[in-house]
Design an enzyme around this catalytic site. Structure first.
Site, PDB file in Angstrom:
ATOM      1  N   SER A 278       0.838  -1.196   0.000  1.00 55.58           N
ATOM      2  CA  SER A 278       0.000   0.000   0.000  1.00 55.58           C
ATOM      3  C   SER A 278       0.881   1.258   0.000  1.00 55.58           C
ATOM      4  O   SER A 278       1.655   1.469  -0.933  1.00 55.58           O
ATOM      5  CB  SER A 278      -0.957  -0.043   1.193  1.00 55.58           C
ATOM      6  OG  SER A 278      -2.023   0.863   1.025  1.00 55.58           O
TER       7      SER A 278
ATOM      8  N   ASP B 117      -0.473  -4.721  -3.691  1.00 56.88           N
ATOM      9  CA  ASP B 117      -1.862  -4.250  -3.713  1.00 56.88           C
ATOM     10  C   ASP B 117      -2.017  -2.742  -3.610  1.00 56.88           C
ATOM     11  O   ASP B 117      -2.783  -2.238  -2.773  1.00 56.88           O
ATOM     12  CB  ASP B 117      -2.693  -4.926  -2.622  1.00 56.88           C
ATOM     13  CG  ASP B 117      -4.171  -5.002  -3.020  1.00 56.88           C
ATOM     14  OD1 ASP B 117      -4.444  -5.431  -4.157  1.00 56.88           O
ATOM     15  OD2 ASP B 117      -5.042  -4.623  -2.222  1.00 56.88           O
TER      16      ASP B 117
ATOM     17  N   HIS C  67      -6.979  -6.912   1.057  1.00 55.06           N
ATOM     18  CA  HIS C  67      -5.976  -5.880   0.801  1.00 55.06           C
ATOM     19  C   HIS C  67      -4.608  -6.262   1.366  1.00 55.06           C
ATOM     20  O   HIS C  67      -3.581  -6.004   0.754  1.00 55.06           O
ATOM     21  CB  HIS C  67      -6.449  -4.558   1.405  1.00 55.06           C
ATOM     22  CG  HIS C  67      -5.487  -3.423   1.225  1.00 55.06           C
ATOM     23  ND1 HIS C  67      -4.933  -3.084   0.007  1.00 55.06           N
ATOM     24  CD2 HIS C  67      -4.965  -2.538   2.128  1.00 55.06           C
ATOM     25  CE1 HIS C  67      -4.118  -2.050   0.152  1.00 55.06           C
ATOM     26  NE2 HIS C  67      -4.119  -1.715   1.437  1.00 55.06           N
TER      27      HIS C  67
END
Length: 400
Positions: free
Chosen positions: A202, A228, A358
């Site tokens: 992230s 991700d 996620h």
């Protein structure tokens, strides 16, 4: 019946137990270990009972038809310490102007010429987010080193004096990452920088990409992996970030309840990883909120001024930076146009885990480790055998 027969029968009956014990099926003999997890469609105990040919006589204290409890017991939510995964924790100080940051990181040193995997977590997370993944990496590559830091404002990293708003701009976080790696080399007394594989999840993906694009580690960087995060979808998701933050609990009564919330909400789908990483996200303070003394270490809402700057230009930098490139996503819908074209042109490796959330590296650490180690091996220059130079061949008197 004669008297002799009667005496013989009484002698035999006297040696038998008063109550005949019930016949137990082999699969049902152990009643001390009931499954406390959620009910399963393919319950093996039910299947064995259906095919049983013996007669089962339950005791009065057995609850054969009681529904199993869906909530895990506290025993299964105990914290797993960082020492399970890393050799040591280190503290590295860096001063910029009047601000001193005492970076905290977890380290397992590489052996010989093995690589050092450097990991950077996402916003609101911490270095232990990668703990289970790195354990899986070392199963496949036992000599590998791991360096997993807590970014400023996260985990056990502290800033002095403590500012009202912590600087979490991309340029600052990138400088922090470079500082941590270089200071680790100095503190550990390494003669030269080991081969580096940068891994970021992230926000961390934006940081490692920015560092790779800067070229500050030179040829030491074999490649970088982004987990991700894609520029387009990340910027779109920022629109609903405050709504998401308003729906999560402000605190927890116990550390175990904080771990349970992450599992139950499917924020982290792997209980082993949740038990390892979640405790570093929470701090204990029973003075402000006695009923919920475990609160979030990082105030994600206060980081809003930096959100857009984290991701703008990410796709372009990801494709242009030197070194091998790996993108791991939880769904192909996250790809934006620029990355879709780059993937079709073979500019980077793409792996999709649709069954993950996620936190792909926490949900599926074993699969992620296999992909990451394979990525390293494809980019490991030490295994390359280059052809001899023409000048060397001529000097040796060989025909070219």
């Amino acid at each position: 019946m004669s008297d002799l027969q009667m005496q013989f029968a009484k002698a035999k009956l006297a040696g038998l137990p008063a109550i005949v014990p019930p016949v137990l099926n082999e699969a049902e003999e152990d009643t001390d270990h009931f499954d406390t997890g959620p009910p399963r469609d393919d319950d093996s105990s039910s299947a064995s009972s259906a095919s049983s040919t013996g007669t089962v006589i339950p005791s009065s204290d057995q609850k054969l038809f009681a529904r199993s409890q869906g909530t895990p017991s506290k025993r299964t939510l105990n914290q797993i310490p960082w020492t399970t995964y890393f050799e040591r924790e280190i503290f590295l100080e860096s001063t910029t102007g009047e601000v001193t940051v005492r970076h905290h990181a977890y380290l397992t040193s590489p052996v010989g010429t093995a690589p050092l995997f450097v990991t950077h977590h996402g916003a609101g997370s911490a270095g232990l987010s990668f703990a289970v993944l790195t354990a899986e990496i070392r199963k496949l590559l036992p000599t590998a080193g791991i360096l997993s830091l807590d970014a400023r404002g996260h985990g056990s990293t502290t800033t002095s004096p403590e500012p009202e708003t912590i600087d979490l701009s991309l340029i600052t976080l990138s400088a922090d990452l470079v500082s941590v790696v270089e200071n680790t080399k100095i503190q550990m007394g390494w003669k030269e920088m080991p081969p580096l594989v940068l891994i970021g999840h992230s926000l961390g993906g934006a940081v490692v990409t920015d560092v790779a694009k800067s070229g500050k580690f030179g040829s030491s960087v074999l490649g970088y992996a982004v987990l991700d995060v894609v520029e387009g979808s990340a910027i779109d998701a920022l629109q609903s970030m405050q709504t998401y933050l308003s729906t999560r609990p402000s605190g927890f009564a116990t550390l175990e309840s904080g771990i349970e919330w992450h599992i139950r909400s499917r924020t982290i789908r792997n209980s082993l990883s949740a038990r390892t990483s979640v405790p570093a996200l929470l701090s204990f303070n029973d003075e402000t909120k006695p009923s919920r003394p475990w609160s979030w270490r990082t105030n994600l809402g206060a980081t809003q001024p930096f959100w857009e700057g984290w991701f703008v230009g990410l796709s372009k930098k990801f494709l242009e930076a030197r070194g091998g490139k790996l993108l791991i996503l939880a769904g192909t819908d996250r790809l934006d146009t620029e990355l879709t074209i780059g993937q079709m042109q073979g500019k980077y490796s793409l792996q999709v885990f649709p069954e993950a959330g996620h936190f792909v590296h926490e949900d599926l650490p074993e699969k992620t480790a296999m992909v990451v180690v394979d990525f390293y091996k494809r980019n490991d220059r030490s295994t390359l055998v280059l052809p001899p130079k023409v000048s060397d061949l001529l000097r040796a008197g060989r025909k070219v």
